[in-house]
Design a protein around this motif. Structure first.
Motif, PDB file in Angstrom:
ATOM      1  N   ARG A 240      23.132   0.406  25.326  1.00  0.00           N
ATOM      2  CA  ARG A 240      22.660  -0.118  26.617  1.00  0.00           C
ATOM      3  C   ARG A 240      21.325  -0.847  26.431  1.00  0.00           C
ATOM      4  NH1 ARG A 240      22.839   0.563  32.142  1.00  0.00           N
ATOM      5  NH2 ARG A 240      20.891   0.948  33.243  1.00  0.00           N
ATOM      6  N   TYR A 241      20.579  -0.381  25.411  1.00  0.00           N
ATOM      7  CA  TYR A 241      19.226  -0.905  25.208  1.00  0.00           C
ATOM      8  C   TYR A 241      19.179  -1.950  24.091  1.00  0.00           C
ATOM      9  CZ  TYR A 241      18.703   3.149  28.098  1.00  0.00           C
ATOM     10  OH  TYR A 241      18.861   4.053  29.124  1.00  0.00           O
ATOM     11  N   ALA A 242      20.297  -2.639  23.899  1.00  0.00           N
ATOM     12  CA  ALA A 242      20.414  -3.613  22.810  1.00  0.00           C
ATOM     13  C   ALA A 242      19.249  -4.608  22.743  1.00  0.00           C
ATOM     14  CB  ALA A 242      21.749  -4.353  22.919  1.00  0.00           C
ATOM     15  N   PRO A 243      18.694  -5.062  23.871  1.00  0.00           N
ATOM     16  CA  PRO A 243      17.567  -6.017  23.751  1.00  0.00           C
ATOM     17  C   PRO A 243      16.356  -5.435  23.019  1.00  0.00           C
ATOM     18  CG  PRO A 243      18.415  -5.961  26.006  1.00  0.00           C
ATOM     19  CD  PRO A 243      19.096  -4.855  25.274  1.00  0.00           C
ATOM     20  N   PHE A 244      16.310  -4.114  22.888  1.00  0.00           N
ATOM     21  CA  PHE A 244      15.188  -3.477  22.202  1.00  0.00           C
ATOM     22  C   PHE A 244      15.558  -3.054  20.774  1.00  0.00           C
ATOM     23  CE2 PHE A 244      14.353  -3.083  26.656  1.00  0.00           C
ATOM     24  CZ  PHE A 244      12.974  -3.239  26.768  1.00  0.00           C
ATOM     25  N   LEU A 245      16.763  -3.425  20.324  1.00  0.00           N
ATOM     26  CA  LEU A 245      17.223  -2.953  19.013  1.00  0.00           C
ATOM     27  C   LEU A 245      17.344  -4.099  18.011  1.00  0.00           C
ATOM     28  CD1 LEU A 245      19.969  -0.443  20.235  1.00  0.00           C
ATOM     29  CD2 LEU A 245      17.593   0.035  19.592  1.00  0.00           C
TER      30      LEU A 245
ATOM     31  N   CYS B 111       0.811  -1.233   0.000  1.00  0.00           N
ATOM     32  CA  CYS B 111       0.000   0.000   0.000  1.00  0.00           C
ATOM     33  C   CYS B 111       0.837   1.273   0.000  1.00  0.00           C
ATOM     34  CB  CYS B 111      -0.946   0.005   1.194  1.00  0.00           C
ATOM     35  SG  CYS B 111      -0.150   0.422   2.763  1.00  0.00           S
ATOM     36  N   GLY B 112       2.164   1.150   0.071  1.00  0.00           N
ATOM     37  CA  GLY B 112       3.010   2.353   0.049  1.00  0.00           C
ATOM     38  C   GLY B 112       3.113   3.053   1.395  1.00  0.00           C
ATOM     39  N   GLY B 113       2.505   2.465   2.428  1.00  0.00           N
ATOM     40  CA  GLY B 113       2.523   3.088   3.765  1.00  0.00           C
ATOM     41  C   GLY B 113       3.892   3.013   4.425  1.00  0.00           C
ATOM     42  N   LEU B 114       4.011   3.691   5.543  1.00  0.00           N
ATOM     43  CA  LEU B 114       5.259   3.657   6.318  1.00  0.00           C
ATOM     44  C   LEU B 114       5.457   2.288   6.935  1.00  0.00           C
ATOM     45  CD1 LEU B 114       4.702   6.993   8.262  1.00  0.00           C
ATOM     46  CD2 LEU B 114       6.585   6.573   6.663  1.00  0.00           C
ATOM     47  N   LEU B 115       6.715   1.903   7.056  1.00  0.00           N
ATOM     48  CA  LEU B 115       7.015   0.613   7.679  1.00  0.00           C
ATOM     49  C   LEU B 115       7.360   0.814   9.150  1.00  0.00           C
ATOM     50  CD1 LEU B 115       9.107  -0.945   4.797  1.00  0.00           C
ATOM     51  CD2 LEU B 115       6.722  -1.444   5.408  1.00  0.00           C
ATOM     52  N   ASN B 116       7.243  -0.273   9.909  1.00  0.00           N
ATOM     53  CA  ASN B 116       7.452  -0.197  11.342  1.00  0.00           C
ATOM     54  C   ASN B 116       8.069  -1.505  11.817  1.00  0.00           C
ATOM     55  OD1 ASN B 116       7.146   1.140  13.805  1.00  0.00           O
ATOM     56  ND2 ASN B 116       5.281  -0.015  14.251  1.00  0.00           N
ATOM     57  N   VAL B 117       9.081  -1.410  12.665  1.00  0.00           N
ATOM     58  CA  VAL B 117       9.691  -2.616  13.225  1.00  0.00           C
ATOM     59  C   VAL B 117       8.891  -3.028  14.459  1.00  0.00           C
ATOM     60  CG1 VAL B 117      11.742  -3.549  14.382  1.00  0.00           C
ATOM     61  CG2 VAL B 117      12.009  -2.041  12.395  1.00  0.00           C
ATOM     62  N   GLU B 118       8.512  -4.293  14.522  1.00  0.00           N
ATOM     63  CA  GLU B 118       7.829  -4.786  15.723  1.00  0.00           C
ATOM     64  C   GLU B 118       8.708  -5.819  16.400  1.00  0.00           C
ATOM     65  OE1 GLU B 118       3.814  -5.976  14.842  1.00  0.00           O
ATOM     66  OE2 GLU B 118       3.342  -3.995  14.015  1.00  0.00           O
ATOM     67  N   MET B 119       9.245  -5.457  17.542  1.00  0.00           N
ATOM     68  CA  MET B 119      10.139  -6.335  18.277  1.00  0.00           C
ATOM     69  C   MET B 119       9.328  -7.386  19.036  1.00  0.00           C
ATOM     70  SD  MET B 119      13.202  -4.991  17.746  1.00  0.00           S
ATOM     71  CE  MET B 119      14.121  -6.024  18.907  1.00  0.00           C
ATOM     72  N   ASP B 120       9.863  -8.598  19.094  1.00  0.00           N
ATOM     73  CA  ASP B 120       9.290  -9.607  19.984  1.00  0.00           C
ATOM     74  C   ASP B 120       9.959  -9.417  21.344  1.00  0.00           C
ATOM     75  OD1 ASP B 120       8.489 -11.724  21.447  1.00  0.00           O
ATOM     76  OD2 ASP B 120       9.343 -13.269  20.132  1.00  0.00           O
ATOM     77  N   LEU B 121       9.202  -8.891  22.277  1.00  0.00           N
ATOM     78  CA  LEU B 121       9.774  -8.519  23.582  1.00  0.00           C
ATOM     79  C   LEU B 121       9.370  -9.502  24.681  1.00  0.00           C
ATOM     80  CD1 LEU B 121       9.031  -4.684  23.283  1.00  0.00           C
ATOM     81  CD2 LEU B 121      11.223  -5.823  22.894  1.00  0.00           C
ATOM     82  N   SER B 122       8.833 -10.675  24.270  1.00  0.00           N
ATOM     83  CA  SER B 122       8.259 -11.578  25.277  1.00  0.00           C
ATOM     84  C   SER B 122       9.295 -12.000  26.327  1.00  0.00           C
ATOM     85  CB  SER B 122       7.640 -12.798  24.599  1.00  0.00           C
ATOM     86  OG  SER B 122       8.528 -13.305  23.623  1.00  0.00           O
ATOM     87  N   GLY B 123      10.559 -12.090  25.909  1.00  0.00           N
ATOM     88  CA  GLY B 123      11.594 -12.521  26.850  1.00  0.00           C
ATOM     89  C   GLY B 123      11.954 -11.480  27.902  1.00  0.00           C
ATOM     90  N   LEU B 124      11.459 -10.267  27.735  1.00  0.00           N
ATOM     91  CA  LEU B 124      11.842  -9.182  28.655  1.00  0.00           C
ATOM     92  C   LEU B 124      10.750  -8.859  29.660  1.00  0.00           C
ATOM     93  CD1 LEU B 124      13.317  -6.875  25.889  1.00  0.00           C
ATOM     94  CD2 LEU B 124      14.640  -8.004  27.675  1.00  0.00           C
TER      95      LEU B 124
END
Ligand code: AN7
Length: 410
Positions: free
Chosen positions: A61-66, A31-44
């Motif tokens: 420092r925030y590597a688990p979220f990157l 659709c040409g829309g903006l993209l978004n990263v969705e992290m799997d954060l279940s382990g945190l």
């Protein structure tokens, strides 16, 4: 789902929700829309921010979220910027607490370094050889530096005559190919997007979904610097509108893992001469009408068609925040006030956030008790011309004690 060592994530369209696996895209193939990263954060979940332990302050420092492997990061030790407790300024504005997150302390002097360390690391991981961007200045300065660090080719497109001196000097200094475009930022972005689509470069404007991932860490730092307390309100300047989204995204992730229990309201401040988001907010809309001829002394946010505008409006509405605009005079006055009362030097676009607080406080839209954090995105020295233009005179004297005394006492 992309697997990255311990962490995994998906790239999805912000508009239609469809996932894509192609990490080089800057728009949804459906659709040409903006993209978004969705992290799997279940382990945190539930473990709390204390598990970050003694890792040094800064983006990684925030590597688990990157969504990039930290061991391969292209880094100039970005982030870890001061949070100033501005007591004198708060008193002057009739507020109990007002903080300034000073992003001018980053390696190239702006918040863009947070996004670029992640974005350029991703470019290397993907095997890209040439990176590029359109920029009002700071993005080009940051990209040029990180591309140099990574040994990548770099092309930056700048709107002719409208880039602050310090930023232009930086882009040239770090060895990027600097191209001045006969047009504004929005025109330059259209050109560079097309070059990316044709495969000539990897695009590192903030529509690149990995850029906001780095930028969201400013919010993590603020919460940690406040002793794991969420401020009531975070105020940001808005140009292309990705940074306010990044802050929203970061805090939403900490909500998701239970590391914080509420969201602050997010306030976006634009310059009156380029204010499509503030206008949309006043009309209660989730979409905006581009401004054809953006103008402001704050050249960093001289942007009429903010690429992440729809994301920004979501961030604002979802947090019960607001968008407003300030005149060039209000911006310069706020810049001077911050310098004079607190010894903190920021560029005009950054001062827009402070000008927004001054205005909203006067209008009663920020209360005395509210704990407010202004994100001041770039260093004073980025735009020395504007500083000198709006400063007092330099006094002249011969090399004589008497002459200098006369001026001192005069
Ligand atoms: C100092 O460098 O867009 O709303 O090309 O340099 O995320 O765009 C800069 C933007 C605020 C606005 N403060 O952030 C560029 C560019 C400063 C900036 C913004 C910019 P966004």
């Amino acid at each position: 789902m992309q697997e990255m060592g311990a962490m995994s994530y998906e790239i999805r369209c912000f508009e239609c929700g469809k996932p894509t696996k192609d990490e080089k895209l800057d728009a949804c193939p459906s659709c040409g829309g903006l993209l978004n990263v969705e992290m799997d954060l279940s382990g945190l979940k539930g473990k709390g921010a204390k598990q970050l332990g003694h890792a040094p302050m800064g983006v990684w420092r925030y590597a688990p979220f990157l969504p990039v492997e930290a061991s391969k990061a292209v880094s100039l030790l970005e982030g870890g910027t001061p949070l100033y407790d501005c007591r004198a300024l708060a008193r002057e504005l009739g507020m109990e607490r007002l903080f300034v997150k000073y992003e001018g302390a980053n390696p190239t002097g702006s918040f863009k370094d947070r996004g670029m360390t992640v974005g350029v690391s991703k470019a290397v991981e993907l095997g890209c050889k040439v990176v590029g961007c359109a920029s009002t200045g700071n993005t080009s300065a940051a990209l040029a530096a990180y591309a140099a660090k990574a040994g990548l080719g770099c092309v930056v497109l700048l709107p002719s005559g409208k880039v602050a001196l310090g930023k232009l000097a930086q882009a040239m200094f770090y060895g990027a190919k600097v191209i001045s475009i006969d047009g504004n930022f929005d025109d330059a972005l259209n050109v560079v997007r097309q070059l990316a689509r044709e495969g000539h470069l990897y695009l590192l404007n903030s529509i690149n979904p990995f850029r906001p991932e780095g930028q969201k860490t400013v919010a993590f730092e603020v919460v940690e610097q406040l002793g794991l307390k969420v401020p009531d309100t975070i105020v940001l300047p808005v140009g292309n509108a990705a940074n306010i989204w990044a802050v929203y995204k970061g805090l939403s992730e900490w909500m998701e893992v239970g590391w914080i229990d509420r969201m602050p309201r997010l306030i976006g401040v634009q310059a009156a001469g380029s204010n499509p988001i503030a206008t949309a907010f006043r009309q209660g809309k989730r979409d905006f009408v581009p401004e054809e001829h953006p103008e402001t002394v704050a050249t960093a946010i001289r942007i009429g068609n903010p690429a992440s505008g729809r994301k920004a409006l979501k961030a604002i509405y979802d947090t019960g925040g607001l968008a407003t605009d300030v005149t060039d005079e209000e911006i310069i006055a706020a810049q001077k006030l911050l310098g004079k009362r607190e010894g903190v030097g920021v560029e005009p676009a950054s001062a827009a956030s402070v000008a927004g607080v001054v205005k909203l406080r006067r209008q009663g839209l920020i209360s005395r008790e509210e704990r407010v954090v202004c994100v001041c995105t770039g260093n004073l020295l980025k735009d020395p011309d504007t500083v000198i233009k709006n400063a007092g005179q330099v006094l002249k004297a011969g090399a004589s004690v008497d002459e200098v005394k006369r001026l001192m006492l005069g």
